[in-house]
Design a protein around this motif. Structure first.
Motif, PDB file in Angstrom:
ATOM      1  N   ASP A 350       0.839  -1.202   0.000  1.00  0.00           N
ATOM      2  CA  ASP A 350       0.000   0.000   0.000  1.00  0.00           C
ATOM      3  C   ASP A 350       0.874   1.253   0.000  1.00  0.00           C
ATOM      4  N   LEU A 351       0.254   2.406  -0.118  1.00  0.00           N
ATOM      5  CA  LEU A 351       0.986   3.663  -0.305  1.00  0.00           C
ATOM      6  C   LEU A 351       1.765   4.103   0.934  1.00  0.00           C
ATOM      7  N   THR A 352       1.570   3.418   2.059  1.00  0.00           N
ATOM      8  CA  THR A 352       2.366   3.722   3.255  1.00  0.00           C
ATOM      9  C   THR A 352       3.520   2.745   3.430  1.00  0.00           C
ATOM     10  N   GLY A 353       3.563   1.693   2.578  1.00  0.00           N
ATOM     11  CA  GLY A 353       4.663   0.730   2.637  1.00  0.00           C
ATOM     12  C   GLY A 353       4.340  -0.586   3.303  1.00  0.00           C
ATOM     13  N   GLN A 354       3.082  -0.855   3.599  1.00  0.00           N
ATOM     14  CA  GLN A 354       2.717  -2.149   4.180  1.00  0.00           C
ATOM     15  C   GLN A 354       2.741  -3.226   3.095  1.00  0.00           C
ATOM     16  N   VAL A 355       3.444  -4.326   3.376  1.00  0.00           N
ATOM     17  CA  VAL A 355       3.663  -5.369   2.371  1.00  0.00           C
ATOM     18  C   VAL A 355       2.815  -6.599   2.671  1.00  0.00           C
ATOM     19  N   VAL A 356       2.008  -6.983   1.711  1.00  0.00           N
ATOM     20  CA  VAL A 356       1.231  -8.221   1.772  1.00  0.00           C
ATOM     21  C   VAL A 356       1.978  -9.272   0.961  1.00  0.00           C
ATOM     22  N   ASP A 358       1.581 -13.056   2.036  1.00  0.00           N
ATOM     23  CA  ASP A 358       1.123 -14.426   2.306  1.00  0.00           C
ATOM     24  C   ASP A 358      -0.336 -14.658   1.947  1.00  0.00           C
ATOM     25  N   SER A 359      -0.986 -13.658   1.366  1.00  0.00           N
ATOM     26  CA  SER A 359      -2.418 -13.793   1.111  1.00  0.00           C
ATOM     27  C   SER A 359      -2.853 -12.907  -0.046  1.00  0.00           C
ATOM     28  N   VAL A 360      -3.962 -13.273  -0.641  1.00  0.00           N
ATOM     29  CA  VAL A 360      -4.620 -12.441  -1.651  1.00  0.00           C
ATOM     30  C   VAL A 360      -6.002 -12.128  -1.098  1.00  0.00           C
ATOM     31  N   GLY A 361      -6.164 -10.922  -0.555  1.00  0.00           N
ATOM     32  CA  GLY A 361      -7.405 -10.619   0.147  1.00  0.00           C
ATOM     33  C   GLY A 361      -7.580 -11.582   1.303  1.00  0.00           C
ATOM     34  N   LYS A 362      -8.728 -12.191   1.409  1.00  0.00           N
ATOM     35  CA  LYS A 362      -9.024 -13.107   2.505  1.00  0.00           C
ATOM     36  C   LYS A 362      -8.458 -14.502   2.274  1.00  0.00           C
ATOM     37  N   ARG A 363      -7.922 -14.733   1.097  1.00  0.00           N
ATOM     38  CA  ARG A 363      -7.453 -16.066   0.731  1.00  0.00           C
ATOM     39  C   ARG A 363      -5.974 -16.239   1.091  1.00  0.00           C
ATOM     40  N   PHE A 364      -5.680 -17.230   1.929  1.00  0.00           N
ATOM     41  CA  PHE A 364      -4.294 -17.511   2.299  1.00  0.00           C
ATOM     42  C   PHE A 364      -3.551 -18.109   1.111  1.00  0.00           C
ATOM     43  N   LEU A 365      -2.328 -17.667   0.944  1.00  0.00           N
ATOM     44  CA  LEU A 365      -1.543 -18.048  -0.230  1.00  0.00           C
ATOM     45  C   LEU A 365      -0.310 -18.872   0.127  1.00  0.00           C
ATOM     46  N   SER A 366       0.473 -18.438   1.122  1.00  0.00           N
ATOM     47  CA  SER A 366       1.746 -19.112   1.406  1.00  0.00           C
ATOM     48  C   SER A 366       2.066 -19.051   2.902  1.00  0.00           C
ATOM     49  N   GLN A 400      -4.436  -5.273 -12.681  1.00  0.00           N
ATOM     50  CA  GLN A 400      -4.682  -4.608 -11.399  1.00  0.00           C
ATOM     51  C   GLN A 400      -3.358  -4.131 -10.802  1.00  0.00           C
ATOM     52  N   SER A 401      -3.363  -2.907 -10.303  1.00  0.00           N
ATOM     53  CA  SER A 401      -2.149  -2.349  -9.713  1.00  0.00           C
ATOM     54  C   SER A 401      -1.756  -3.129  -8.468  1.00  0.00           C
ATOM     55  N   LYS A 402      -0.457  -3.414  -8.336  1.00  0.00           N
ATOM     56  CA  LYS A 402       0.042  -4.075  -7.138  1.00  0.00           C
ATOM     57  C   LYS A 402       0.485  -3.059  -6.086  1.00  0.00           C
ATOM     58  N   ILE A 403       0.569  -1.804  -6.482  1.00  0.00           N
ATOM     59  CA  ILE A 403       0.719  -0.712  -5.526  1.00  0.00           C
ATOM     60  C   ILE A 403      -0.675  -0.139  -5.331  1.00  0.00           C
ATOM     61  N   VAL A 404      -1.183  -0.217  -4.115  1.00  0.00           N
ATOM     62  CA  VAL A 404      -2.604   0.049  -3.878  1.00  0.00           C
ATOM     63  C   VAL A 404      -2.783   1.131  -2.811  1.00  0.00           C
ATOM     64  N   PRO A 405      -3.908   1.871  -2.863  1.00  0.00           N
ATOM     65  CA  PRO A 405      -4.164   2.893  -1.838  1.00  0.00           C
ATOM     66  C   PRO A 405      -4.215   2.299  -0.432  1.00  0.00           C
ATOM     67  N   THR A 406      -4.951   1.200  -0.292  1.00  0.00           N
ATOM     68  CA  THR A 406      -5.020   0.456   0.968  1.00  0.00           C
ATOM     69  C   THR A 406      -5.003  -1.024   0.621  1.00  0.00           C
ATOM     70  N   ILE A 407      -4.487  -1.840   1.515  1.00  0.00           N
ATOM     71  CA  ILE A 407      -4.438  -3.269   1.209  1.00  0.00           C
ATOM     72  C   ILE A 407      -5.849  -3.835   1.136  1.00  0.00           C
ATOM     73  N   ASN A 408      -5.989  -4.896   0.362  1.00  0.00           N
ATOM     74  CA  ASN A 408      -7.296  -5.503   0.162  1.00  0.00           C
ATOM     75  C   ASN A 408      -7.877  -6.021   1.474  1.00  0.00           C
ATOM     76  N   GLU A 409      -9.188  -5.963   1.578  1.00  0.00           N
ATOM     77  CA  GLU A 409      -9.859  -6.444   2.786  1.00  0.00           C
ATOM     78  C   GLU A 409      -9.484  -7.894   3.058  1.00  0.00           C
ATOM     79  N   GLY A 410      -9.086  -8.159   4.298  1.00  0.00           N
ATOM     80  CA  GLY A 410      -8.737  -9.521   4.698  1.00  0.00           C
ATOM     81  C   GLY A 410      -7.286  -9.886   4.495  1.00  0.00           C
TER      82      GLY A 410
END
Length: 471
Positions: A350-356, A358-366, A400-410
């Motif tokens: 997100d635009l503040t530097g928070q890195v996601v 392990d997940s895509v939204g509510k879905r766990f990835l790794s 879809q942009s991977k740099i986002v205003p806020t991280i996806n819900e979940g």
């Protein structure tokens, strides 16, 4: 060769005990037990002592003992077992315990989720457990997970009775040193590796020979696309110095960075994992490990995942030092190396530097893996020259942009905004450390996809109530 292998193992295991602090291992598996030998059993009988409610460690990644997992699933059904829990990192191969008739008897507690269990995790059939990779061994040592048994995959015993945990020492050493029951599948295809992975055959309770010749699981390494190649080139040309100590996570972007390092000199490897990409750099003398502070001259790693060519290269090769991940990934150890350069990928930022990651939204990835371990180790490097890098394409294949205003819900934050220093896309480098939110947004918008910049700038203003700017 053997004397070097065994003596090195004892030395390293002492190092691991210091890392574990007061949480000592219950047994030392590298030392022979006089007068004891394992009971050689068939696959059908291998898991006969596993009972309802048992906590079972499973060796992972390339070393996943698929035949033993099939045997365990059949044993659970035949004996009406309930509540058997499997504790593991990323597994490969079939997952018979998630099938109808077995899934209510045996359940995964996934400490890092691979593609074969994502569906089960997200459908509630398996559990997902977040933990920094370097702390996973402490789950066993401190008793947060009290193991009853370990299913492992080992190289054949040599003339002195020594086997090796092969391609995956990571959390496996902590598991076997804290398990009252060790069930091992022996396989001529498992390379004998140096370091913390030595286990004497007398420490094994049940030994299975039937799977000898089983092919280790291999990583499917696809071709790099233009985005990934560009990101790798930017990292190699701007952020990796000669003499740097490298850590790379798993994925196309870290692979691309390795591919672009052929002209570098005296690179070192101290990493949780590596794949085939290091082989070319070794052949070209780009990797020499000569500048490292921790085990100079050797590649230090916790597990590997790649091709048969890579596994053959590891066999009886003292150049590669496999370590307990509680030691390899410890930021206090990592920081001692020169110019630590940690290259890790992300799902979004997100635009503040928070890195996601392990997940895509509510879905766990790794999972968390070692990303934070090494991002932190690089940031606090003793020489002040470390470079923690998060690299990702600016836009997804779906546009879809991977740099986002806020991280996806979940979605979950793996690397916090305070950890992040460098972010790289195919459009350049954003340096976030020491920057406020307005400046961070400005830096990240600069490296976003051109089609997304206007909307990101508007979203930044809406969120921050001020226009992003450099000063």
């Amino acid at each position: 060769m053997l004397s070097r292998l065994t003596s090195r193992s004892f030395g390293t295991s002492a190092s691991c005990s210091r890392t574990a602090g007061v949480f000592r291992d219950k047994r030392e598996v590298a030392f022979p037990i006089a007068g004891k030998s394992p009971k050689v059993v068939s696959l059908a009988d291998a898991c006969r002592e596993i009972k309802s409610g048992d906590n079972v460690f499973v060796h992972g990644i390339a070393a996943t003992p698929t035949p033993l997992l099939q045997s365990l699933s059949e044993h659970a059904v035949a004996n009406n077992l309930k509540g058997v829990k499997l504790h593991h990192l990323h597994l490969e191969g079939a997952t018979p315990w998630t099938a109808d008739g077995v899934k209510d008897r045996v359940r995964s507690n996934s400490l890092f989720t691979g593609h074969n269990l994502r569906g089960a995790v997200n459908n509630g059939i398996a559990d997902f457990n977040s933990c920094f990779l370097y702390e996973v061994p402490l789950l066993f040592r401190k008793g947060a997970i009290k193991l009853n048994a370990s299913l492992i995959h080992v190289s054949p015993p040599d003339a002195f009775g020594y086997c090796s945990l092969g391609t995956s020492v990571d959390t496996a050493r902590a598991a076997v040193t804290n398990s009252p029951l060790i069930i091992a599948m022996v396989n001529k295809n498992m390379p004998r590796t140096f370091g913390d992975g030595v286990i004497h055959v007398s420490q094994i309770d049940y030994l299975v020979n039937e799977a000898d010749g089983f092919e280790l699981h291999q990583r499917n390494i696809g071709a790099q696309n233009d985005q990934e190649k560009k990101i790798g080139q930017i990292i190699a040309e701007n952020l990796v110095d000669n003499g740097a100590t490298l850590q790379m996570g798993i994925g196309a972007v870290p692979d691309a960075a390795l591919s672009a390092l052929s002209n570098h000199k005296d690179l070192g490897i101290h990493t949780e994992m590596f794949s085939d990409g290091v082989l070319d750099l070794i052949e070209k003398n780009a990797i020499t490990n000569s500048k490292k502070a921790i085990h100079p001259g050797k590649l230090v790693v916790s597990f590997v995942y790649g091709s048969t060519k890579l596994y053959n290269y590891l066999n009886d090769n003292p150049l590669i030092e496999f370590g307990d991940v509680n030691w390899v990934n410890d930021p206090a150890v990592v920081r001692k190396n020169p110019k630590v350069t940690a290259i890790n990928s992300a799902v979004e930022i997100d635009l503040t530097g928070q890195v996601v990651a392990d997940s895509v939204g509510k879905r766990f990835l790794s999972g968390f893996g070692g990303q934070v371990d090494f991002i932190r180790g690089a940031a606090i490097g003793n020489d002040g020259l470390g470079k923690p890098i998060i690299a990702l394409p600016s836009i997804s294949k779906k546009g879809q942009s991977k740099i986002v205003p806020t991280i996806n819900e979940g979605a979950g934050v793996v690397t916090s905004r305070a950890h992040v220093h460098y972010v790289v896309t195919e459009f350049g480098i954003a340096q976030l450390w020491g920057k406020n939110m307005r400046q961070r947004a400005y830096e990240l918008i600069k490296i976003s996809h051109p089609s997304q910049r206007e909307s990101l700038e508007k979203a930044a203003f809406d969120r921050l109530k001020v226009m992003p700017s450099a000063d």
